[in-house]
Design a protein around this motif. Sequence first.
Motif, PDB file in Angstrom:
ATOM      1  N   TRP A   1     -15.689  55.699  88.191  1.00 49.43           N
ATOM      2  CA  TRP A   1     -16.398  54.461  87.847  1.00 49.43           C
ATOM      3  C   TRP A   1     -16.728  54.386  86.369  1.00 49.43           C
ATOM      4  O   TRP A   1     -16.772  53.291  85.795  1.00 49.43           O
ATOM      5  CB  TRP A   1     -17.648  54.291  88.710  1.00 49.43           C
ATOM      6  CG  TRP A   1     -17.266  53.656  90.003  1.00 49.43           C
ATOM      7  CD1 TRP A   1     -16.978  54.283  91.171  1.00 49.43           C
ATOM      8  CD2 TRP A   1     -17.044  52.266  90.217  1.00 49.43           C
ATOM      9  NE1 TRP A   1     -16.593  53.380  92.114  1.00 49.43           N
ATOM     10  CE2 TRP A   1     -16.625  52.124  91.556  1.00 49.43           C
ATOM     11  CE3 TRP A   1     -17.149  51.136  89.419  1.00 49.43           C
ATOM     12  CZ2 TRP A   1     -16.319  50.885  92.107  1.00 49.43           C
ATOM     13  CZ3 TRP A   1     -16.853  49.906  89.969  1.00 49.43           C
ATOM     14  CH2 TRP A   1     -16.431  49.786  91.308  1.00 49.43           C
TER      15      TRP A   1
ATOM     16  N   ILE B   1     -13.821  52.918  84.858  1.00 51.68           N
ATOM     17  CA  ILE B   1     -13.765  51.459  85.007  1.00 51.68           C
ATOM     18  C   ILE B   1     -14.666  50.785  83.971  1.00 51.68           C
ATOM     19  O   ILE B   1     -14.310  49.768  83.385  1.00 51.68           O
ATOM     20  CB  ILE B   1     -14.159  51.060  86.449  1.00 51.68           C
ATOM     21  CG1 ILE B   1     -13.048  51.507  87.407  1.00 51.68           C
ATOM     22  CG2 ILE B   1     -14.388  49.566  86.557  1.00 51.68           C
ATOM     23  CD1 ILE B   1     -13.449  51.515  88.855  1.00 51.68           C
TER      24      ILE B   1
ATOM     25  N   THR C   1     -13.806  42.557  85.325  1.00 51.60           N
ATOM     26  CA  THR C   1     -13.257  43.915  85.425  1.00 51.60           C
ATOM     27  C   THR C   1     -13.883  44.656  86.593  1.00 51.60           C
ATOM     28  O   THR C   1     -13.204  45.362  87.329  1.00 51.60           O
ATOM     29  CB  THR C   1     -13.522  44.725  84.134  1.00 51.60           C
ATOM     30  OG1 THR C   1     -13.353  43.872  83.020  1.00 51.60           O
ATOM     31  CG2 THR C   1     -12.581  45.906  84.019  1.00 51.60           C
TER      32      THR C   1
ATOM     33  N   GLU D   1     -12.795  45.792  91.291  1.00 45.30           N
ATOM     34  CA  GLU D   1     -12.870  47.214  91.623  1.00 45.30           C
ATOM     35  C   GLU D   1     -13.881  47.459  92.743  1.00 45.30           C
ATOM     36  O   GLU D   1     -13.652  48.270  93.637  1.00 45.30           O
ATOM     37  CB  GLU D   1     -13.256  48.032  90.383  1.00 45.30           C
ATOM     38  CG  GLU D   1     -12.252  47.938  89.251  1.00 45.30           C
ATOM     39  CD  GLU D   1     -10.869  48.432  89.640  1.00 45.30           C
ATOM     40  OE1 GLU D   1     -10.768  49.364  90.458  1.00 45.30           O
ATOM     41  OE2 GLU D   1      -9.883  47.859  89.124  1.00 45.30           O
TER      42      GLU D   1
ATOM     43  N   ARG E   1     -12.350  46.474  95.902  1.00 41.13           N
ATOM     44  CA  ARG E   1     -11.388  47.475  96.351  1.00 41.13           C
ATOM     45  C   ARG E   1     -12.096  48.546  97.194  1.00 41.13           C
ATOM     46  O   ARG E   1     -11.597  48.960  98.228  1.00 41.13           O
ATOM     47  CB  ARG E   1     -10.732  48.127  95.129  1.00 41.13           C
ATOM     48  CG  ARG E   1      -9.537  48.993  95.465  1.00 41.13           C
ATOM     49  CD  ARG E   1      -9.295  50.040  94.399  1.00 41.13           C
ATOM     50  NE  ARG E   1      -9.004  49.476  93.091  1.00 41.13           N
ATOM     51  CZ  ARG E   1      -7.774  49.157  92.676  1.00 41.13           C
ATOM     52  NH1 ARG E   1      -6.744  49.302  93.462  1.00 41.13           N
ATOM     53  NH2 ARG E   1      -7.585  48.690  91.471  1.00 41.13           N
ATOM     54  N   ASP E   2     -13.268  48.955  96.732  1.00 41.71           N
ATOM     55  CA  ASP E   2     -14.004  50.015  97.426  1.00 41.71           C
ATOM     56  C   ASP E   2     -14.728  49.525  98.669  1.00 41.71           C
ATOM     57  O   ASP E   2     -15.079  50.316  99.540  1.00 41.71           O
ATOM     58  CB  ASP E   2     -15.024  50.662  96.478  1.00 41.71           C
ATOM     59  CG  ASP E   2     -14.384  51.766  95.659  1.00 41.71           C
ATOM     60  OD1 ASP E   2     -13.134  51.783  95.621  1.00 41.71           O
ATOM     61  OD2 ASP E   2     -15.112  52.571  95.064  1.00 41.71           O
TER      62      ASP E   2
END
Lengths: 361, 236
Positions: free
Chosen positions: A34, A37, A290, A294, A297-298
Motif C-alpha cells: 500500500w 500505491i 489512484t 486499488e 481490487r482488495d
Amino acid sequence: MTLETNKKVGIFLACAVVLAVLPFVVGGAFGNSWVRIVDFALLYVMLALGLNIVVGFAGLLDLGFIAFYAVGAYTFGLLSSPHFGIHLPFYITIPLGALLAACFGLLLGAPVLRLKGDYLAIVTMGFGEIIRIFMNNLNAPINITNGPQGINLIDPIHVAGVSLGSTIEIAGISFHNVYLYYYLFLLLTVVVVIMGFRLQHSRIGRAWVALREDDVAAAAMGINIRNIKLLAFSLGALSGGVAGGLFASFQGFISPESFGLIESIMILAMVVLGGMGHIPGVVLGAVTLTIVPEVLRDVIGPLQMNTFGRMIIDPENARMLLFGLALVVMMLVRPAGMWPSRRRKAEFRDDKVAADSAQKD
Amino acid sequence: MSLLDVKDLKVAYGGIQAVKGVDFHIEAGELVTLIGANGAGKTTTLKTLIGMVKKSGGSVTFDGKDASTIPSHDFVRHGLAMVPEGRGIFGKLTVEENLLMGAYTRSDKAQILVEMERVYGLFPRLKERYKQLAGTLSGGEQQMVAMGRAILSRPKLLLLDEPSMGLAPIIVQKIFEIVRMVAAEGVTMLLVEQNAKLALEVSQRGYVMESGKITMTGNAQDLLADERVRNAYLGD
C-alpha cells in the motif's frame, strides 16, 4: 499575526506532519504494497498537475499527455541501465528527461497552434500514440528501445551514495525502498505544487486564463498567443518528464505498454474530476483515482466470497465497472469537479444560465 | 508629424467596400471623435488601425511607423491600445487581474502599482470590488474596467469603440465624464460614437462618416453648430 494566518500555519503544519508519518501509518496498517500505491499516487499527482497547466490553465485539451511521461521514462531508462551499459546519475538523467519532454512539448505545440477543442484533442491523441509506437518499434534495424520487451534492470536512484532501491536503517528504524521513494516523490511533488501555484498567480497564469476566455481580446492586450500556448505545452511536459524519470527508476522496468492511450485518459480524468485549473482539486483527483481502484481490487473479491460464497463477477471486471460508474455519477452530481475553483464554478454557472435562457426562448 | 496619419484607407469584406478611402489624422494630446450612423464603417476603420481587419488599400502611419508591419499582439507595446465594442473584458478574471492584464507588456512593477492606485482613484467602485470576478459587474462597471485596463497599458493613442453602447443614460453621462478625465491626463484618444452630441461635447475635433466615407470634418464646436450635423445626428 492575524487569526487567519494562524489558522493557515496550523493547517500547513498538520499537513506536514500527516505527510511525514503517512508511509509508516499506511505500511503498518496495510503492508508495504500500500505504501507503493501511495508512491504511485504521488507520481500521478505530478502528472495531473503537469496536464493541469495545459488543460486547466490554458484550456488546451491534450489527450496525448502520457507521451511526455514516456519520454522522461525512456530517457532515464536508456541512460541508466545495462541496456546500453550507461549508468548516469539521476541528477543528470532526470533533468535531461524533463528537458527533452519539454522539447517534445514544443514539437507537439507548434503544429497544433491553430487548433482548438475536439480537433486539438484528436491531434494530441495521435501524438501520444506515435510516441508509444516508436518505442515499440525502435528495436530494428538498430536496437534503441528494445521494442515491446522494454528496458529492464533500470538503476535505482542513488542519493549521496545510498541507493533508494534497498532497505536502509537509520536510528534503529528500517526504511524499505518504498518509504525512501515516498520521501523523494513527496519532495518533488511539493516542488511541482509550488511551481503550479506560482504560475497560476503570475502574469503568465493570467495570460492563460485570458487566452482561454477570448483569444482576440488577449492578443489585443499584447499577449503573444503563440508563445504563451507553447509555454503551456512545454511547462506541462516538463513535469510529465520528471514523473517519467522517477517512474522508470522506481519500477526498474519500462515498456511501451505503460504509456497507452488509457493512461492519458486517466490523467485527464484526474484533472477533470478533481476540478480543472484548481491545484488542490487536481491533487485530490489524482489521489482518489489512484487509490480507489486499488481499494476496489482488495474489497470486491472477498466481499463476493463472503456474501455469495463464490465469485460471480471477475473482480478485475467488476472493479472497472464500478469505477466507471463512479466517474459517471460524479460528473452528473458535480460537473465542475470534486473541488472546483471559484473561477470554474462561475463558468459552470454561466453555462447553466445560458442553457436555461436558451430553453425559454 | 501627426501621431496617427491615415491616408486613403480602404477596407473590403468579400466584395463589399466597407471603407471607401478615408483620410484623417490625430495629433498628440488631442481628443478626436469619429461619429456616424450604424454601418457607416466606423468600427471597421478602428479595427483596421490595430490590424484586426486587413486593409485593401491606403496607408496607416502610427508614430512614424507603417502600422501594417506591426503584428497584432505588438500594438500595445507600440503604444496603441483599444477598448473594443462590447468592452472585451475577461469575465473570469477578477477586477484587479483584468487591470493587470492592461499592464501585461510592462515590467516596471512599482510604477504599475502606483498607476493601479490612480485608476482606483478614478473609479472608486472598482476599488470596492477588486476581488470580484469582472463578469459579475454591471455594464457600467465593466466599461470602467475596460477603460482602466487601457490606461494601464499607458498608450500613446487610446481607441475607444462605442463606450456608451448598451448602457443606461445616467451611466453614459458618467462614462463621458471619465473620457474627459482621462483626456485631461494627457492621453490622446480617438473616440468612435453613435451618440454624436456627447461625443462632440467632449472632443476637440470631429469627423463625420457616412457609408464608408468621411463627409465632414472640423472643430467639434463648429460641427455641433452645423445645420446638417444637427439634422442628421442630433435629432434637432
